[in-house]
Write a protein that holds these residues in place. Structure first.
Motif, mmCIF file in Angstrom:
data_model
loop_
_atom_site.group_PDB
_atom_site.id
_atom_site.type_symbol
_atom_site.label_atom_id
_atom_site.label_comp_id
_atom_site.label_asym_id
_atom_site.label_seq_id
_atom_site.Cartn_x
_atom_site.Cartn_y
_atom_site.Cartn_z
ATOM 1 N N VAL A 116 1.435 3.506 6.358
ATOM 2 C CA VAL A 116 0.382 3.511 5.332
ATOM 3 C C VAL A 116 -0.784 4.408 5.729
ATOM 4 C CG1 VAL A 116 0.976 1.231 4.441
ATOM 5 C CG2 VAL A 116 -0.745 1.436 6.234
ATOM 6 N N ILE A 117 -1.019 4.553 7.031
ATOM 7 C CA ILE A 117 -2.080 5.482 7.447
ATOM 8 C C ILE A 117 -1.669 6.905 7.045
ATOM 9 C CG2 ILE A 117 -3.121 6.588 9.469
ATOM 10 C CD1 ILE A 117 -3.127 3.796 10.799
ATOM 11 N N PRO A 128 -7.518 4.436 4.761
ATOM 12 C CA PRO A 128 -6.403 3.965 5.603
ATOM 13 C C PRO A 128 -6.599 2.526 6.084
ATOM 14 C CG PRO A 128 -7.121 6.145 6.291
ATOM 15 C CD PRO A 128 -8.145 5.642 5.326
ATOM 16 N N CYS A 148 -8.815 1.795 11.907
ATOM 17 C CA CYS A 148 -7.528 1.097 11.755
ATOM 18 C C CYS A 148 -7.153 0.383 13.055
ATOM 19 C CB CYS A 148 -6.432 2.089 11.379
ATOM 20 S SG CYS A 148 -6.601 2.741 9.727
ATOM 21 N N SER A 189 -1.955 7.248 3.188
ATOM 22 C CA SER A 189 -3.294 7.203 2.596
ATOM 23 C C SER A 189 -4.200 8.315 3.109
ATOM 24 C CB SER A 189 -3.938 5.840 2.874
ATOM 25 O OG SER A 189 -3.967 5.598 4.263
ATOM 26 N N LEU A 190 -3.849 8.870 4.280
ATOM 27 C CA LEU A 190 -4.677 9.975 4.786
ATOM 28 C C LEU A 190 -4.513 11.225 3.927
ATOM 29 C CD1 LEU A 190 -4.574 9.893 8.691
ATOM 30 C CD2 LEU A 190 -6.554 9.691 7.197
ATOM 31 N N ALA A 199 -11.265 7.362 10.970
ATOM 32 C CA ALA A 199 -10.306 6.559 10.201
ATOM 33 C C ALA A 199 -9.313 5.864 11.137
ATOM 34 C CB ALA A 199 -9.570 7.440 9.201
ATOM 35 N N ALA A 242 -5.527 0.286 3.450
ATOM 36 C CA ALA A 242 -4.064 0.307 3.370
ATOM 37 C C ALA A 242 -3.447 -0.582 4.452
ATOM 38 C CB ALA A 242 -3.568 1.736 3.515
ATOM 39 N N VAL A 243 -3.999 -0.509 5.654
ATOM 40 C CA VAL A 243 -3.483 -1.343 6.744
ATOM 41 C C VAL A 243 -3.707 -2.823 6.430
ATOM 42 C CG1 VAL A 243 -3.852 -1.978 9.166
ATOM 43 C CG2 VAL A 243 -3.701 0.423 8.515
ATOM 44 N N SER A 298 0.803 -1.212 0.000
ATOM 45 C CA SER A 298 0.000 0.000 0.000
ATOM 46 C C SER A 298 0.841 1.269 0.000
ATOM 47 C CB SER A 298 -0.949 -0.007 1.198
ATOM 48 O OG SER A 298 -0.306 -0.518 2.324
ATOM 49 N N SER A 340 1.630 0.026 9.653
ATOM 50 C CA SER A 340 0.338 0.696 9.764
ATOM 51 C C SER A 340 0.510 2.208 9.835
ATOM 52 C CB SER A 340 -0.408 0.191 10.999
ATOM 53 O OG SER A 340 -0.691 -1.178 10.868
#
Lengths: 304, 312
Positions: free
Chosen positions: A198-199, A161, A231, A202-203, A227, A164-165, A96, A195
Motif C-alpha cells: 500500500v505504501i 501512505p 509509516c 499510495s506513493l 512518509a 493506507a497502512v 487500500s 504495508s
C-alpha cells in the motif's frame, strides 16, 4: 486393476490405463484426447477405468476454482510483477489497494493541489517566486499569509501512505479480522507485506500530486522520507498500542511538527529541508529497530 | 492487560512437543481461574474447566460469557487473569499460540467477509491465512469443505447474496479448512433450517480425525443430540459441567403434566396433546411426573423454572 485389452490399433490398454490414472505427460495426454472422439473402443475402455470418486473430486475442484472471482486490478498487477499467487490474493483483499480507495485518494489530492494552485495564482509574487528558479521555498509575499495555502498539502501528502497502512491493518476496516486473528499466518509478515504494497500504491498518486504543485520537481522526493518514517513509526507503535491509535498518534504528531516548523520559519516547506530529512531518517531507523525488536508483540487480540 | 503468569517457561519447540504429549492422557482444554472484563462488565468471572475429547456444548443466555470464552480459546482475545492450556499448548506464549492456531478451526459469531468475495474466493482467502499456500492443495481443500457443507453449487455466488443459513454453512466450511484438531464454533446452527441442522449434526458426527469440538448454542436439543458433555455458563460463571443426561437430572422430580395450568409451576406451556407441561420445585401430590429433558434441566439451572440458578 488389470489392463483389459482394447480393440484399437492405435492405443494400447496400458496407455489408456495411464491416461485414466493421470500418469501421462501433457503431450501424450493431448494425443489420447485427440484420438478419443473417433474411437468408441477406447472410450469404452476408458469409462471402465475411471474412478467415480476421483471424478467427483475433480469436478468439485473445477467448480471451486470456477467460483474464484476476478482477483482485481491490484492482484493482477502484482502477479505480473512476479508476486506469488497466494500473496497477490491476500493483497487483493486489502482495502487500500482497491480501486475505490485509490480513486478517493486521487480526488482528495486533486482538491489539495487545485487549492494550492489557486492560492499561487491569486498572489503574483508567490507565483513568480515559484515559477522562477525552482528554489525549494515557498516564501510569502511581504505582508501576506497566502503561503499557508500550501500547508495542507505538506501535511496531507506524506500522510497518504500512513492512511493506507492504517486501513490495511486496522481491525475496524478488516471485516475478516477475527478469522485473521485466529489464523496461524504471521501477523508481522502480513503487516509488512500489506504495508509495502500500500505504501507503493499510495506513493504514486502522492508523487504525481507533488509534481503538479507550483514548485521544484524534487519536491516529490522530499516527501518520501517523512512518509516512510511515519509509516514505520505507526507500525512500531502498533506493537505497543492498537494499530489505529498508533496511526492517529503519528498523524497528530506530524501535523503539529509541520505546522510548528512552518510558523517558525514562515515557510510552508520548512519541515522538508535538510534538517527535516535527517530527522526523518533517524526516526525511520529507530522505528524499524522497534519493529524488529518487538515483532512477536504484533498480534491481533492477544496482548502480552 | 495483564499477561498470563507462566512459571518455568520452556524453550519454544521443546515446550510445544512436551505440551502436546500431555494431552494424550490429560484434558485437552484446561482453563484455570480465567477472568475477563470489558470496562466494568465482568464477562468471565474466575472460570475453571477441564474438558476432554469429544463434542462439548456450551449453553447459556445472551451475555453469559460464551462468546468471550470461545474467543479466548480461539486465541482471538486474551484473559485479564488466569491461565489456559489448549491442546497442551499455552496461548500466553507466542510460539505455542501459533501451534494452537495451526490446529484450530474457528467460527466466530459474526462471520466477517469482504463485500466482493464469492464463496470460493472467501474460502481461498481463509485457506491462505491458514498457511495453505500451494494452490493445488488449497483448491482441493476448498472442494472438500464445499462438498462437506453442501455448498459446491454456490461456489461462484457472492456472499452478500446468500441467505443467513447459507452464510452459516460457509462459516462452518472455512472452520473445517485444514482438518483442524480443535473446532471452536460460536452459534453454528443459528439461522439454519431444521434439515440443515440435521445435516450439521451429521457433519459433526463424521468429522475425520476425532477433533475436539466446542460449540456454543441456544439449541439445547442439538446439545442433547450430538454432545458428549455440556457446560452451562450463567453471568460469566460455570454453573454446570457434565453430560446431557446429568443436566436433565437436575430437573428430576420437577416436571409434570396436568390437564390445566398448574398454579405451583414456575414455567408451564400447553403441549401438542392439549395437556400442560409444568416445571417447578413443588409438584402437587399425585402429579403425572414425566422424565425431564436437558432443556428442563437447563431451565431449572438458569432459574427460569424455579431453580436457584446454582448448581447443586
Amino acid at each position: 486393476m488389470t489392463n483389459s485389452p482394447v480393440d484399437c490399433a492405435v492405443l494400447s490398454a496400458a496407455v489408456v490405463a495411464s491416461y485414466a490414472d493421470g500418469r501421462l505427460d501433457a503431450a501424450a495426454a493431448w494425443s489420447v484426447e485427440a484420438h478419443l472422439p473417433g474411437c468408441p473402443a477406447c472410450r469404452t475402455a476408458l469409462s471402465a477405468r475411471v474412478d467415480a470418486d476421483r471424478l467427483a473430486r475433480n469436478r468439485a475442484v473445477v467448480l471451486a476454482r470456477a467460483g474464484l472471482h476476478d482477483p482485481g486490478l491490484a492482484a493482477r498487477a502484482l502477479r505480473r510483477c512476479g508476486v506469488p499467487e497466494h500473496i497477490a490474493v491476500l493483497l487483493g483483499a486489502t482495502p487500500s489497494l482497491r480501486r475505490s480507495w485509490l480513486a478517493g485518494l486521487l480526488l482528495v489530492l486533486a482538491i489539495v493541489v487545485g487549492a494550492t494552485q489557486l492560492a499561487a495564482s491569486l498572489n503574483p509574487a508567490v507565483a513568480q517566486n515559484l515559477g522562477g528558479g525552482g528554489q525549494f521555498s515557498v516564501v510569502a509575499a511581504a505582508g501576506s499569509a497566502r503561503w499557508l495555502g500550501l500547508l495542507p498539502f505538506f501535511i496531507l501528502a506524506p500522510m497518504v501512505p500512513l492512511a493506507a497502512v492504517a486501513t490495511a491493518f486496522s481491525p475496524v476496516l478488516d471485516p475478516a479480522y477475527r478469522l485473521t486473528a485466529a489464523a496461524p499466518v504471521s501477523k508481522i509478515w502480513l503487516l509488512c507485506v500489506r504495508s509495502v504494497a500500500v505504501i507503493g500504491a499510495s506513493l504514486v498518486p502522492a508523487a504525481i500530486a507533488a509534481l503538479a504543485l507550483p514548485g521544484p520537481w524534487w519536491l516529490a522526493l522530499a516527501l518520501l522520507l517523512p512518509a516512510l518514517a511515519m509509516c514505520a513509526s505507526a507500525l512500531g507503535l502498533a506493537t505497543v498500542v492498537p494499530p489505529l491509535a498508533a496511526a492517529a498518534g503519528v498523524a497528530a504528531g506530524w501535523t503539529a511538527v509541520v505546522t510548528a516548523a512552518a510558523l517558525a520559519a514562515n515557510t510552508a516547506s520548512a519541515a522538508f529541508g535538510p534538517a527535516g530529512q535527517a530527522t526523518a531518517a533517524v526516526v525511520l531507523a529507530a522505528a524499524i529497530t522497534l519493529i524488529l525488536v518487538r515483532r512477536n508483540k504484533i498480534d491481533y487480540g492477544w496482548m502480552g | 492487560m495483564k499477561a498470563l503468569a507462566r512459571p518455568g517457561a520452556l524453550d519454544g519447540s521443546a515446550a510445544a512437543s512436551a505440551a502436546k504429549e500431555r494431552t494424550d492422557s490429560g484434558p485437552v482444554l484446561r482453563i484455570e481461574h480465567v477472568t475477563r472484563r470489558y470496562g466494568r462488565t465482568v464477562a468471565l468471572d474466575n472460570v475453571s474447566l477441564e474438558l476432554g475429547r469429544g463434542i462439548v456444548g456450551l449453553l447459556g443466555p445472551n451475555g453469559a460469557g460464551k462468546t468471550t470464552l470461545l474467543s479466548i480459546l480461539a486465541t482471538v482475545a486474551s484473559p485479564d487473569a488466569g491461565r489456559l492450556s489448549v491442546l497442551g499448548y499455552d496461548p500466553a506464549l507466542a510460539s505455542e499460540r501459533l501451534e494452537i492456531r495451526r490446529r484450530l478451526g474457528y467460527l466466530p459469531q459474526d462471520l466477517g467477509y469482504h463485500r466482493h468475495f464469492t464463496v470460493s474466493a472467501f474460502l481461498d482467502y481463509v485457506a491462505i491465512l491458514k498457511e495453505l499456500t500451494d494452490s493445488r492443495i488449497r483448491h482441493a481443500e476448498l472442494a472438500r469443505v464445499l462438498a462437506s457443507t453442501d455448498l459446491t453449487a454456490l461456489a461462484g455466488k457472492r456472499i452478500r447474496t446468500l441467505s443467513g443459513g447459507m452464510r452459516r454453512r460457509l462459516g462452518l466450511a472455512q472452520a473445517l479448512l485444514g482438518s483442524p484438531d480443535l473446532l471452536v464454533l460460536d452459534e453454528p446452527v443459528s439461522g439454519l433450517d431444521p434439515e440443515q441442522r440435521l445435516r450439521f449434526r451429521e457433519l459433526l458426527s463424521q468429522l475425520p480425525g476425532d477433533p475436539v469440538v466446542l460449540l456454543a448454542t441456544h439449541q439445547v436439543e442439538d446439545v442433547t443430540a450430538v454432545c458428549s458433555a455440556v457446560v452451562v455458563l450463567l453471568a460469566g460463571r460455570v454453573r454446570f459441567a457434565g453430560t446431557p443426561a446429568e443436566l436433565a437430572d437436575l430437573a428430576s422430580g420437577r416436571v409434570w403434566l396436568s390437564p390445566e395450568r398448574h398454579a405451583g409451576a414456575e414455567l408451564s406451556w400447553r403441549a401438542g396433546d392439549g395437556r400442560w407441561r409444568n416445571i417447578g420445585p413443588l409438584p402437587p401430590a399425585g402429579a403425572d411426573m414425566v422424565t425431564p429433558t436437558a432443556e428442563d434441566g437447563y431451565l431449572v439451572l438458569s432459574g427460569a423454572a424455579g431453580g436457584n440458578g446454582a448448581h447443586p
